[in-house]
Design an enzyme around this catalytic site. Structure first.
Site, PDB file in Angstrom:
ATOM      1  N   THR A  55       0.827  -1.207   0.000  1.00 33.95           N
ATOM      2  CA  THR A  55       0.000   0.000   0.000  1.00 33.95           C
ATOM      3  C   THR A  55       0.864   1.261   0.000  1.00 33.95           C
ATOM      4  O   THR A  55       0.392   2.326  -0.383  1.00 33.95           O
ATOM      5  CB  THR A  55      -0.901   0.043   1.252  1.00 33.95           C
ATOM      6  OG1 THR A  55      -0.081  -0.146   2.407  1.00 33.95           O
ATOM      7  CG2 THR A  55      -1.955  -1.048   1.226  1.00 33.95           C
ATOM      8  N   SER A 110      32.444  -5.063   6.301  1.00 34.63           N
ATOM      9  CA  SER A 110      31.318  -5.657   7.019  1.00 34.63           C
ATOM     10  C   SER A 110      31.775  -6.947   7.683  1.00 34.63           C
ATOM     11  O   SER A 110      32.659  -7.631   7.169  1.00 34.63           O
ATOM     12  CB  SER A 110      30.198  -5.946   6.010  1.00 34.63           C
ATOM     13  OG  SER A 110      29.334  -6.934   6.505  1.00 34.63           O
ATOM     14  N   SER A 146      14.100  -5.993   5.930  1.00 36.45           N
ATOM     15  CA  SER A 146      14.657  -4.664   5.658  1.00 36.45           C
ATOM     16  C   SER A 146      16.109  -4.483   6.074  1.00 36.45           C
ATOM     17  O   SER A 146      16.473  -3.454   6.654  1.00 36.45           O
ATOM     18  CB  SER A 146      13.796  -3.563   6.302  1.00 36.45           C
ATOM     19  OG  SER A 146      12.544  -3.570   5.724  1.00 36.45           O
ATOM     20  N   SER A 193      18.474  -3.924   3.992  1.00 37.40           N
ATOM     21  CA  SER A 193      19.047  -2.837   3.194  1.00 37.40           C
ATOM     22  C   SER A 193      18.611  -1.471   3.727  1.00 37.40           C
ATOM     23  O   SER A 193      19.424  -0.555   3.851  1.00 37.40           O
ATOM     24  CB  SER A 193      18.722  -2.993   1.708  1.00 37.40           C
ATOM     25  OG  SER A 193      17.344  -3.147   1.533  1.00 37.40           O
ATOM     26  N   ASP A 250       9.794   0.859   4.679  1.00 34.78           N
ATOM     27  CA  ASP A 250      10.905   0.218   5.387  1.00 34.78           C
ATOM     28  C   ASP A 250      11.815   1.260   6.028  1.00 34.78           C
ATOM     29  O   ASP A 250      12.151   1.184   7.216  1.00 34.78           O
ATOM     30  CB  ASP A 250      11.723  -0.651   4.423  1.00 34.78           C
ATOM     31  CG  ASP A 250      10.862  -1.696   3.738  1.00 34.78           C
ATOM     32  OD1 ASP A 250       9.708  -1.882   4.177  1.00 34.78           O
ATOM     33  OD2 ASP A 250      11.339  -2.319   2.780  1.00 34.78           O
ATOM     34  N   TYR A 258       8.130  -6.939  -8.280  1.00 38.92           N
ATOM     35  CA  TYR A 258       7.694  -5.787  -7.478  1.00 38.92           C
ATOM     36  C   TYR A 258       7.398  -4.598  -8.401  1.00 38.92           C
ATOM     37  O   TYR A 258       6.343  -3.971  -8.312  1.00 38.92           O
ATOM     38  CB  TYR A 258       8.812  -5.439  -6.487  1.00 38.92           C
ATOM     39  CG  TYR A 258       8.484  -4.343  -5.507  1.00 38.92           C
ATOM     40  CD1 TYR A 258       7.932  -4.641  -4.270  1.00 38.92           C
ATOM     41  CD2 TYR A 258       8.741  -3.012  -5.806  1.00 38.92           C
ATOM     42  CE1 TYR A 258       7.642  -3.640  -3.358  1.00 38.92           C
ATOM     43  CE2 TYR A 258       8.462  -2.008  -4.900  1.00 38.92           C
ATOM     44  CZ  TYR A 258       7.919  -2.325  -3.683  1.00 38.92           C
ATOM     45  OH  TYR A 258       7.628  -1.332  -2.783  1.00 38.92           O
TER      46      TYR A 258
HETATM   47  C1  GLA Z   1       9.017  -3.946   0.354  1.00 44.74           C
HETATM   48  C2  GLA Z   1       9.203  -2.476   0.005  1.00 44.74           C
HETATM   49  C3  GLA Z   1       8.218  -1.608   0.791  1.00 44.74           C
HETATM   50  C4  GLA Z   1       6.784  -2.123   0.625  1.00 44.74           C
HETATM   51  C5  GLA Z   1       6.711  -3.621   0.879  1.00 44.74           C
HETATM   52  C6  GLA Z   1       5.346  -4.189   0.563  1.00 44.74           C
HETATM   53  O1  GLA Z   1       9.352  -4.170   1.692  1.00 44.74           O
HETATM   54  O2  GLA Z   1      10.523  -2.062   0.275  1.00 44.74           O
HETATM   55  O3  GLA Z   1       8.335  -0.270   0.364  1.00 44.74           O
HETATM   56  O4  GLA Z   1       6.279  -1.788  -0.635  1.00 44.74           O
HETATM   57  O5  GLA Z   1       7.669  -4.333   0.120  1.00 44.74           O
HETATM   58  O6  GLA Z   1       4.395  -3.699   1.453  1.00 44.74           O
END
Ligand code: GLA
Length: 393
Positions: free
Chosen positions: A38, A70, A129, A131, A175, A225
């Site tokens: 969304t 790293s 997340s 990254s 994220d 995506y």
């Molecule tokens: C990934 C993207 C986010 C979001 C989700 C789906 O995590 O980085 O921005 O779009 O997918 O909700």
């Protein structure tokens, strides 16, 4: 969890100098509780920061070299501040490089070079997340080191922009926003169009949030995506016949969508749009039920979210479906859904604390039998967003 003292020693082994010159920052990973796909439609999301993430040890240099290393990956690089271009073989280093590039694009030129040592606790490619966590911790650390005020909403926007324009992944804001602005024991209700947000205490009482990692690597996720994004944009173009000023699907109410959905000519595009509009509505409903502390109802909304991502948005896949199905069959589970982009990655389930052990063994066994993959589970606490680590714990 690696000890900070070990990381400091490793930093000095890598870059020389003194441990006392090192400054330390941390940014978490994130999990999204509801509101999936969304964010780039200007809708709302409800993510939370995790208690594990990325630790960054950093030190100003006397020249203008950026030295990246790293503890997780063998690839390290020495890059000049005037040579900031995306290179495939720089791998993870493109994320922090993109952030430095973004800062300079915004007129923030570094006063010198830096040594950076990253240590990540987020499983790679799990959709939690990692990254965004690297980007946000880099931006926050550099702003702080340069003596500039580090507004965490701006930092999220800059980090997203670095990922969109430098790395080339057209992600939304969720994220980076959650990683930058999370708060212990709170989830973030974020309107991704206006960036107005509210920290909502997440009181789960006797229930725990359990993350299930399918350990299915999210192959081709970027192209699929971007395809979903393009389909949403197509839906907006079709719906402009009724609403000429429409820019984002999130600007429509459920009623407006239902009245005009026939304007979307392609059946697949119509399914995608329906998911988005109904999912945004589910976020709003979630706020109502959580205000009443009705976790059972919230669990049902989580289930409905997963089912819509499976049937309408088609981003789940056999692994996430097998895991969510197995989770829902365990007594004491109120709801279970995929979290993040999908196509692999993780599920999030709301599980009674007395059922957590049973959950892990039953879901683990069923999932492994169905897919041949061994899953991991993390009982998840909600942590804080990006910060400087002032003293050793
Ligand atoms: C990934 C993207 C986010 C979001 C989700 C789906 O995590 O980085 O921005 O779009 O997918 O909700």
């Amino acid at each position: 969890m690696a000890q900070l003292a070990d990381l400091r020693r490793q930093f000095v082994r890598q870059f020389g100098g003194l441990e006392s010159d090192i400054t330390v920052f941390e940014a978490p990973g994130r999990v999204n509780l509801i509101g999936e796909h969304t964010d780039y439609n200007g809708g709302s999301v409800f993510p939370a920061a995790l208690t594990f993430g990325t630790t960054l040890l950093i030190r100003l240099r006397e020249d203008d070299q950026l030295n990246f290393a790293s503890t997780n990956f063998p690839i390290a690089r020495e890059i000049s501040t005037d040579n900031l271009t995306f290179r495939e073989d720089d791998d993870w280093i493109n994320y922090p490089k993109g952030v430095v590039w973004e800062l300079s694009r915004r007129g923030i030129r570094l006063t010198g070079g830096y040594d950076f040592l990253y240590h990540g606790e987020i499983p790679n490619g799990a959709g939690l997340s990692s990254s965004a966590s690297i980007e946000v911790v880099t931006a926050y650390a550099l702003m702080t080191m340069e003596g500039k005020s580090a507004d965490t909403v701006e930092i999220a926007v800059w980090s997203q922009h670095a990922e969109n324009e430098f790395v080339g992944v057209k992600c939304g804001i969720m994220d980076q926003f959650a990683v930058a602005n999370g708060k212990k024991d709170h989830a973030i209700l974020l309107d991704c169009d206006t960036l107005i947000y509210e920290l909502v205490p997440f009181r789960s009482g006797d229930y725990k949030l359990v993350i299930g990692n399918t350990n299915k690597r999210r192959g081709l996720v970027d192209s699929k995506y971007n395809e979903r994004r393009a389909q949403c944009e197509q839906a907006v173009r079709d719906l402009r016949k009724a609403y000429p000023d429409l820019n984002l699907l999130g600007q429509l109410t459920l009623g407006q969508y239902r009245e005009n959905q026939h304007l979307i000519t392609d059946a697949t595009v119509r399914r995608r749009a329906r998911h988005v509009v109904e999912e945004i509505n589910r976020v709003a409903l979630s706020m109502d039920v959580l205000k009443r502390n009705d976790l059972a109802e919230f669990g049902l909304l989580m289930n409905a979210s997963h089912d819509s991502l499976r049937d309408l948005y088609e981003v789940t896949g056999p692994e996430l479906d097998a895991m969510a199905d197995a989770a829902r069959a365990v007594p004491g589970v109120l709801g279970s859904r995929m979290t993040g982009a999908g196509f692999g990655g993780c599920t999030i389930s709301l599980v009674h604390q007395d059922s957590v052990e049973r959950f892990q063994s039953e879901v683990g066994l069923k999932y492994e039998t169905a897919t041949g993959l061994h899953p991991d589970f993390y009982v998840c606490d909600i942590g804080d967003g990006v910060r400087q680590v002032k003293e050793e714990a």
